[in-house]
Design an enzyme around this catalytic site. Structure first.
Site, PDB file in Angstrom:
ATOM      1  N   CYS A  58       1.106  -1.360  -0.288  1.00 58.99           N
ATOM      2  CA  CYS A  58      -0.411  -0.026   0.305  1.00 58.99           C
ATOM      3  C   CYS A  58       1.093   1.269   0.076  1.00 58.99           C
ATOM      4  CB  CYS A  58      -0.808   0.133   1.314  1.00 58.99           C
ATOM      5  SG  CYS A  58      -1.623   1.198   1.119  1.00 58.99           S
ATOM      6  N   CYS A  88      -0.428   4.141   2.270  1.00 65.96           N
ATOM      7  CA  CYS A  88      -0.069   4.294   3.680  1.00 65.96           C
ATOM      8  C   CYS A  88      -0.148   2.514   4.226  1.00 65.96           C
ATOM      9  CB  CYS A  88      -1.572   4.911   4.549  1.00 65.96           C
ATOM     10  SG  CYS A  88      -3.299   3.909   3.580  1.00 65.96           S
ATOM     11  N   SER A  89      -1.353   1.971   4.011  1.00 63.64           N
ATOM     12  CA  SER A  89      -0.765   1.345   5.453  1.00 63.64           C
ATOM     13  C   SER A  89      -2.163  -0.348   4.841  1.00 63.64           C
ATOM     14  CB  SER A  89      -0.223   0.596   6.490  1.00 63.64           C
ATOM     15  OG  SER A  89      -1.185   1.541   7.490  1.00 63.64           O
ATOM     16  N   CYS A  90      -2.896  -0.173   4.228  1.00 64.95           N
ATOM     17  CA  CYS A  90      -3.816  -1.229   3.478  1.00 64.95           C
ATOM     18  C   CYS A  90      -3.316  -2.027   3.633  1.00 64.95           C
ATOM     19  CB  CYS A  90      -4.920  -0.374   2.321  1.00 64.95           C
ATOM     20  SG  CYS A  90      -5.075   0.523   2.231  1.00 64.95           S
TER      21      CYS A  90
END
Lengths: 214, 110
Positions: A112, A115-117
């Site tokens: 991702c 961000c941090s999906c």
């Protein structure tokens, strides 16, 4: 000075470290929301409980089932969200799950960049490196170099396919079933499937490799 | 008019049907000013191919994120972009590629 008369380096107490800007903001917003009765403290605790109950063992179960049951595998690749729902694993809100099958011709990797999906519903919390900028920037720019740093060397005639999760879709890599596992049951197979294999930075363990790490 | 004919004349609302289909060539649009978008900068202006339509239709979360009326739901598409298109000096195989979900409003025919 300690009672037994020689100095000790104080052990840092994580509870005493200075809070950063965003930590203070998060606390302030959370306390306000609770004070204004928008959400309850118990709802926050319950959400943490939900998150803590999600671990890579769930993803490993899904992968092992896909290895032994071709019809389930077909459903999983067709509609990931519905297929993991058969295990009682529900995806949060409206997120979709796309399951990416590794083959002799294609190696999948997930990232991702924004961000941090991460497929938290089936893998739990992401590892720190997944959330940090070096991985996020390099996975889409030089995936083969990143993979090599994880010890995964992909031959030139195998396509590296990077899926960048930006919005409503979460990805899960379905690794290839390791050789010499023909007689393995579902439980045994699941024990070969690691978190990193489902992110795509490594392959599933071979029975021999797993034996060595015992 | 017969009942069957009546059903055939139903006009679907804006956004209900995907505008693009698998195999379509598309370009990711460039927007200014660069804002808090779900489209990462590195794919702006790049060309790719629609691999699939992601169902169901979804809310435009960029508009929603700014508290504006997000309008009708539309589709996300799974877009395939060669890594050599993204990075002209890409050193790996020419077959290596990116897959990324892009909202309909960001896609242009190419």
């Amino acid at each position: 000075m300690n009672a037994h008369a020689h100095p000790h380096t104080p052990v840092p107490d994580p509870g005493n470290s200075t809070l950063g800007y965003y930590e203070i903001m998060e606390t302030a917003v959370r306390e306000l929301l609770v004070a204004k009765r928008v959400i309850g403290a118990d709802e926050i605790r319950r959400m943490l409980e939900v998150m803590d109950s999600r671990t890579p063992a769930l993803g490993a179960k899904v992968v092992a089932r896909a290895w032994v049951d071709p019809e389930f595998r077909a459903r999983l690749l067709e509609k990931g969200r519905a297929a993991v729902g058969e295990f009682g694993i529900d995806l949060f809100e409206n997120t979709e799950l796309i399951v990416l099958q590794n083959t002799d011709k294609v190696h999948n990797l997930i990232v991702c960049t924004l961000c941090s999906c991460y497929p938290r519903e089936v893998l739990g919390l992401p590892p720190d490196w997944y959330k940090l900028k070096p991985y996020r920037a390099r996975a889409v720019k030089e995936p083969r170099a990143v993979l090599a740093e994880f010890g995964t060397v992909i031959p030139d005639d195998v396509e590296v396919r990077v899926s960048d999760s930006t919005s409503m879709v979460r990805y899960l890599v379905l690794p290839q079933r390791p050789p010499n596992t023909e007689n393995f049951g579902e439980e045994q197979l699941a024990s070969l499937v690691t978190r990193d294999a489902m992110i795509g930075v490594v392959k599933a363990n071979t029975p021999e490799a797993k034996e060595r790490t015992r | 008019m017969s009942a069957a004919k009546v059903l055939m004349t139903v006009v679907k609302p804006e956004g209900a049907e995907p505008i693009f289909k698998a195999g379509d060539s598309v370009r990711i649009s460039k927007r200014f000013p660069i804002g808090h978008f779900r489209v990462p900068n590195y794919i702006r202006g790049k060309s790719g191919v629609v691999e699939s339509v992601i169902k169901p239709a979804a809310v435009n979360n960029e508009e929603e994120g700014f508290g504006r009326n997000a309008g009708p739901k539309r589709h996300y598409y799974r877009i395939a972009i060669p890594l050599t298109e993204l990075w002209p000096k890409y050193a790996g195989s020419v077959d290596d590629g990116l897959r990324i979900e892009v909202f309909e409003t960001w896609l242009e025919r190419s």
